[in-house]
Motif scaffolding. Structure first.
Motif, short mmCIF file in Angstrom:
data_model
loop_
_atom_site.label_atom_id
_atom_site.label_comp_id
_atom_site.label_asym_id
_atom_site.label_seq_id
_atom_site.Cartn_x
_atom_site.Cartn_y
_atom_site.Cartn_z
N LEU A 29 0.85 -1.19 0.00
CA LEU A 29 0.00 0.00 0.00
C LEU A 29 0.88 1.24 0.00
N VAL A 30 0.62 2.14 -0.95
CA VAL A 30 1.42 3.36 -1.08
C VAL A 30 0.52 4.57 -0.94
N GLN A 31 0.76 5.35 0.09
CA GLN A 31 0.05 6.61 0.32
C GLN A 31 -1.46 6.44 0.23
N CYS A 32 -1.97 5.48 0.94
CA CYS A 32 -3.42 5.25 1.02
C CYS A 32 -3.93 6.02 2.25
N ASN A 33 -4.20 7.29 2.04
CA ASN A 33 -4.47 8.19 3.16
C ASN A 33 -5.80 7.93 3.87
N LYS A 34 -6.70 7.22 3.23
CA LYS A 34 -7.99 6.93 3.84
C LYS A 34 -8.06 5.50 4.37
N CYS A 35 -6.92 4.87 4.42
CA CYS A 35 -6.87 3.48 4.86
C CYS A 35 -5.98 3.37 6.09
N TYR A 36 -6.44 2.62 7.09
CA TYR A 36 -5.69 2.46 8.33
C TYR A 36 -5.39 0.99 8.63
N VAL A 37 -5.44 0.16 7.60
CA VAL A 37 -5.06 -1.25 7.70
C VAL A 37 -5.69 -1.90 8.93
N PRO A 38 -6.98 -2.16 8.89
CA PRO A 38 -7.65 -2.73 10.07
C PRO A 38 -7.19 -4.15 10.37
N SER A 39 -7.08 -4.46 11.65
CA SER A 39 -6.66 -5.81 12.05
C SER A 39 -7.67 -6.86 11.62
N SER A 40 -8.95 -6.45 11.48
CA SER A 40 -9.99 -7.39 11.06
C SER A 40 -9.72 -7.91 9.65
N ALA A 41 -9.05 -7.12 8.81
CA ALA A 41 -8.69 -7.58 7.46
C ALA A 41 -7.41 -8.40 7.50
N ILE A 42 -6.44 -7.97 8.27
CA ILE A 42 -5.15 -8.66 8.33
C ILE A 42 -5.31 -10.10 8.83
N LYS A 43 -6.18 -10.31 9.77
CA LYS A 43 -6.31 -11.65 10.35
C LYS A 43 -6.91 -12.66 9.37
N LYS A 44 -7.44 -12.18 8.25
CA LYS A 44 -8.00 -13.07 7.23
C LYS A 44 -6.96 -13.48 6.19
N LEU A 45 -5.71 -13.08 6.40
CA LEU A 45 -4.65 -13.35 5.42
C LEU A 45 -3.55 -14.20 6.05
N ARG A 82 0.63 -12.15 14.92
CA ARG A 82 -0.04 -13.31 15.52
C ARG A 82 -0.74 -14.18 14.48
N CYS A 83 -1.35 -13.57 13.46
CA CYS A 83 -2.20 -14.31 12.52
C CYS A 83 -1.53 -14.58 11.18
N CYS A 84 -0.34 -14.04 10.97
CA CYS A 84 0.38 -14.25 9.71
C CYS A 84 1.73 -14.89 10.00
N PRO A 85 1.75 -16.17 10.33
CA PRO A 85 3.01 -16.82 10.75
C PRO A 85 4.06 -16.89 9.66
N LYS A 86 3.65 -16.72 8.40
CA LYS A 86 4.60 -16.78 7.29
C LYS A 86 5.20 -15.41 6.96
N LEU A 87 4.81 -14.38 7.69
CA LEU A 87 5.28 -13.03 7.40
C LEU A 87 6.79 -12.94 7.59
N LYS A 88 7.50 -12.59 6.51
CA LYS A 88 8.96 -12.51 6.55
C LYS A 88 9.48 -11.11 6.26
N SER A 89 8.65 -10.28 5.62
CA SER A 89 9.11 -8.95 5.23
C SER A 89 8.06 -7.91 5.62
N PHE A 90 8.49 -6.93 6.40
CA PHE A 90 7.58 -5.87 6.86
C PHE A 90 8.24 -4.52 6.61
N LYS A 91 7.50 -3.64 5.93
CA LYS A 91 7.98 -2.28 5.70
C LYS A 91 6.93 -1.31 6.22
N LEU A 92 7.36 -0.41 7.06
CA LEU A 92 6.49 0.63 7.61
C LEU A 92 7.23 1.95 7.47
#
Length: 316
Positions: A121-137, A160-170
């Motif tokens: 996601l790049v400069q998505c100013n109206k999006c706050y990445v809800p945990s309710s969506a992340i937990k479905k991935l 907690r819900c994405c055990p395969k997560l290897k790369s995180f950019k914030l």
């Protein structure tokens, strides 16, 4: 010896019908123009392209790169993104969204894309990445956020819900004033993402305490990018530990030439409220550090194939 006038004319050059290209090659070519051009124009060129553009395999990777001029687009990019997700028929593994998007769109994607492995996601100013969506991935391997906010609870959910997560950019924008120190995100990453191999925190307000926590908990880290994290003071034992533990280490004052985005610094006194993340103050010593790699699909001049009624654009 025969005269030149009696010589036989050269055979006509062989012409090739580009519509006879292998289907997979044609799909690769179409992919290069980006999702917006595929849906707005390419699929309307001919019946063959139209059929290819409806195949779920075409939409395993969805790239919504654009110039950022969303307000002047002749279509609704959010509706277009939803349509692209529908075309994937649950096969979506990689999606990139730039300059638009809401929490509702992320929920829509998550509900229909349980196989998703990469979210950018790049400069998505109206999006706050809800945990309710992340937990479905649960298969998510890469979560890359540029100038897009994510709450602490969503970071915790991703760990907690994405055990395969290897790369995180914030990645965010650095401000000269006011001076802010905050280790909340770094501590949340340290506590919930010990499996990370690659971490980029460009412009983060973390301090040495946050970095220490990450080094203590994320023992599998191979690369760590702390450029423009100016609250971090890499000296002494901490600097040595970073050198010994991290194979690819980027320091706070390292060059931003290869960053791919505008790395200018905001000064709050001149900040006019534009959330674009850009200002006229630049700490880079190289004036040529801009990189347009991420905007190569940004200029669209031909919208003659668009219908007045947007719904007709997707009428098959």
């Amino acid at each position: 010896m025969a005269s030149a006038s009696n010589s036989e004319p050269p055979p006509p050059e062989e012409t090739r019908n580009w519509l006879e290209l292998p289907r997979d090659l044609m799909a690769t070519i179409l992919h290069r123009v980006g999702a917006i051009e595929i849906l707005a124009n390419a699929k309307m060129v001919c019946t063959t392209w139209r059929r290819i553009c409806k195949e779920p395999a075409m939409w395993r990777v969805i790239d919504f790169r654009n110039s950022g001029d969303i307000e002047h687009m002749e279509y609704d990019p959010e509706k277009m993104a939803k349509h692209a997700v529908d075309l994937s028929c649950g096969q979506l593994v990689d999606i990139n969204i730039e300059h638009f998007g809401t929490d509702e769109l992320l929920e829509y994607i998550a509900d229909r894309s349980s196989q998703l492995r990469r979210l950018r996601l790049v400069q998505c100013n109206k999006c706050y990445v809800p945990s309710s969506a992340i937990k479905k991935l649960p298969l998510l391997e890469e979560l890359h956020l540029y100038y897009t906010e994510i709450p602490k609870d969503a970071i915790e959910t991703a760990g907690r819900c994405c055990p395969k997560l290897k790369s995180f950019k914030l990645n965010t924008q650095w401000y000269r004033r006011p001076h802010i120190e905050c280790d909340e995100e770094a501590l949340s990453i340290a506590k919930n993402m010990p499996q990370l191999c690659h971490l980029q925190l460009f412009g983060n307000r973390m301090t040495n305490n946050g970095l220490q926590a990450i080094l203590d908990s994320c023992c599998h880290l191979e690369s760590l990018d702390l450029r423009q994290c100016f609250n971090v003071n890499l000296k002494g034992d901490l600097a040595k530990r970073c050198t010994d533990q991290i194979k690819d280490m980027r320091h706070p004052f390292d060059s931003t030439d290869d960053y791919g985005f505008d790395a200018q610094i905001h000064d709050c006194e001149s900040f006019d409220g534009d959330s674009s993340g850009f200002s006229e103050i630049d700490i880079s010593s190289d004036p040529g550090y801009y990189d347009d790699e991420f905007y190569e699909y940004g200029d669209y001049d031909d919208y003659t194939l668009l219908f007045d009624d947007y719904t007709e654009l997707f009428d098959y």
